[in-house]
Scaffold this motif. Sequence first.
Motif, mmCIF file in Angstrom:
data_model
loop_
_atom_site.group_PDB
_atom_site.id
_atom_site.type_symbol
_atom_site.label_atom_id
_atom_site.label_comp_id
_atom_site.label_asym_id
_atom_site.label_seq_id
_atom_site.Cartn_x
_atom_site.Cartn_y
_atom_site.Cartn_z
ATOM 1 N N MET A 1 -7.572 -6.291 5.046
ATOM 2 C CA MET A 1 -6.640 -5.233 5.330
ATOM 3 C C MET A 1 -7.384 -3.924 5.607
ATOM 4 O O MET A 1 -6.857 -3.030 6.222
ATOM 5 N N GLU A 2 -8.568 -3.787 5.156
ATOM 6 C CA GLU A 2 -9.314 -2.552 5.328
ATOM 7 C C GLU A 2 -9.644 -2.314 6.788
ATOM 8 O O GLU A 2 -10.063 -3.210 7.495
ATOM 9 N N GLN A 3 -9.442 -1.095 7.239
ATOM 10 C CA GLN A 3 -9.710 -0.712 8.614
ATOM 11 C C GLN A 3 -10.903 0.233 8.631
ATOM 12 O O GLN A 3 -10.825 1.317 8.076
ATOM 13 N N PRO A 4 -12.033 -0.138 9.243
ATOM 14 C CA PRO A 4 -13.182 0.756 9.262
ATOM 15 C C PRO A 4 -12.889 2.065 9.983
ATOM 16 O O PRO A 4 -13.478 3.087 9.691
ATOM 17 N N ALA A 5 -11.958 2.065 10.918
ATOM 18 C CA ALA A 5 -11.660 3.271 11.688
ATOM 19 C C ALA A 5 -10.728 4.222 10.943
ATOM 20 O O ALA A 5 -10.477 5.325 11.417
ATOM 21 N N PHE A 6 -10.220 3.822 9.784
ATOM 22 C CA PHE A 6 -9.272 4.694 9.097
ATOM 23 C C PHE A 6 -9.907 6.017 8.696
ATOM 24 O O PHE A 6 -9.281 7.072 8.811
ATOM 25 N N GLY A 7 -11.148 5.996 8.232
ATOM 26 C CA GLY A 7 -11.834 7.230 7.858
ATOM 27 C C GLY A 7 -11.924 8.197 9.031
ATOM 28 O O GLY A 7 -11.713 9.411 8.875
ATOM 29 N N THR A 8 -12.208 7.662 10.207
ATOM 30 C CA THR A 8 -12.278 8.479 11.419
ATOM 31 C C THR A 8 -10.908 9.058 11.747
ATOM 32 O O THR A 8 -10.774 10.244 12.077
ATOM 33 N N LYS A 47 -4.283 3.298 -1.514
ATOM 34 C CA LYS A 47 -2.974 2.702 -1.775
ATOM 35 C C LYS A 47 -1.908 3.430 -0.960
ATOM 36 O O LYS A 47 -2.075 4.606 -0.624
ATOM 37 N N PRO A 48 -0.789 2.747 -0.686
ATOM 38 C CA PRO A 48 0.300 3.401 0.055
ATOM 39 C C PRO A 48 0.780 4.702 -0.597
ATOM 40 O O PRO A 48 1.095 5.660 0.110
ATOM 41 N N SER A 49 0.805 4.757 -1.917
ATOM 42 C CA SER A 49 1.271 5.990 -2.564
ATOM 43 C C SER A 49 0.309 7.144 -2.293
ATOM 44 O O SER A 49 0.741 8.296 -2.130
ATOM 45 N N THR A 50 -0.993 6.867 -2.208
ATOM 46 C CA THR A 50 -1.971 7.908 -1.877
ATOM 47 C C THR A 50 -1.840 8.294 -0.407
ATOM 48 O O THR A 50 -1.918 9.478 -0.058
ATOM 49 N N GLY A 70 -3.806 0.031 8.441
ATOM 50 C CA GLY A 70 -3.785 -1.422 8.541
ATOM 51 C C GLY A 70 -2.739 -2.093 7.676
ATOM 52 O O GLY A 70 -2.687 -3.315 7.589
ATOM 53 N N TYR A 71 -1.872 -1.324 7.037
ATOM 54 C CA TYR A 71 -0.827 -1.907 6.205
ATOM 55 C C TYR A 71 0.324 -2.441 7.050
ATOM 56 O O TYR A 71 0.937 -3.434 6.705
ATOM 57 N N TRP A 72 0.654 -1.734 8.133
ATOM 58 C CA TRP A 72 1.768 -2.123 8.985
ATOM 59 C C TRP A 72 1.267 -2.393 10.380
ATOM 60 O O TRP A 72 0.339 -1.761 10.855
ATOM 61 N N GLY A 73 1.936 -3.336 11.064
ATOM 62 C CA GLY A 73 1.627 -3.602 12.459
ATOM 63 C C GLY A 73 2.391 -2.645 13.350
ATOM 64 O O GLY A 73 3.182 -1.839 12.883
ATOM 65 N N ARG A 87 4.950 -8.355 0.256
ATOM 66 C CA ARG A 87 3.866 -9.200 0.755
ATOM 67 C C ARG A 87 2.572 -8.412 0.947
ATOM 68 O O ARG A 87 1.493 -8.975 0.936
ATOM 69 N N SER A 88 2.681 -7.112 1.186
ATOM 70 C CA SER A 88 1.491 -6.325 1.465
ATOM 71 C C SER A 88 0.903 -5.770 0.179
ATOM 72 O O SER A 88 1.608 -5.538 -0.782
ATOM 73 N N ASN A 89 -0.375 -5.587 0.192
ATOM 74 C CA ASN A 89 -1.064 -4.932 -0.912
ATOM 75 C C ASN A 89 -0.959 -5.711 -2.221
ATOM 76 O O ASN A 89 -0.957 -5.106 -3.281
ATOM 77 N N VAL A 90 -0.815 -7.032 -2.149
ATOM 78 C CA VAL A 90 -0.758 -7.850 -3.354
ATOM 79 C C VAL A 90 -2.181 -8.134 -3.807
ATOM 80 O O VAL A 90 -2.986 -8.641 -3.031
#
Length: 156
Positions: A1-8, A47-50, A70-73, A87-90
């Motif tokens: 689920m981790e997206q390397p581009a999220f930091g960017t 996390k989604p809350s963060t 990367g949590y949602w399409g 289903r997500s983040n389990v």
Amino acid sequence: MEQPAFGTYLKQQREHKQWSINQLAEAAGISNSQISRIENGLRGVPKPSTLRKIADALSVSYTEMMKNAGYWGEDDSVEQHSHDSYRSNVPEWATSKDRWDFKKMLEEDGELMFDGIPLDKEDRQRIKDVLTGLFWEAKQMNKHKPKSPPAGSDQE
């Protein structure tokens, strides 16, 4: 689920607002070191809350933030997510019973109110995001506690 581009992505959003890491940290109520680690790829996607806190602080769409994390399409929405979020983040350690408990908690969709006023979809989703994090933290903590006899039993 981790997206390397999220930091960017996060850094671009912060810089678009012309904020420093410290300004974002203060506005979102999270540590500046956490933001720095996310932006530099040293920490995974929060996390989604963060993410909700960061999105609100930056005044960006929570849906877009979740998609970039990367949590949602692309076809997901807050409405669809509220039905599929169990289903997500389990966590990997979650048993099928844990997942069922979580799904049941989210499906109990009674009307949520504050000061007698029904909450809108976005506020209900915020509450579900916070509950998601708290639910999994509590489940994990309970898995590490030694089992104690039920109250009223004569086992000691």
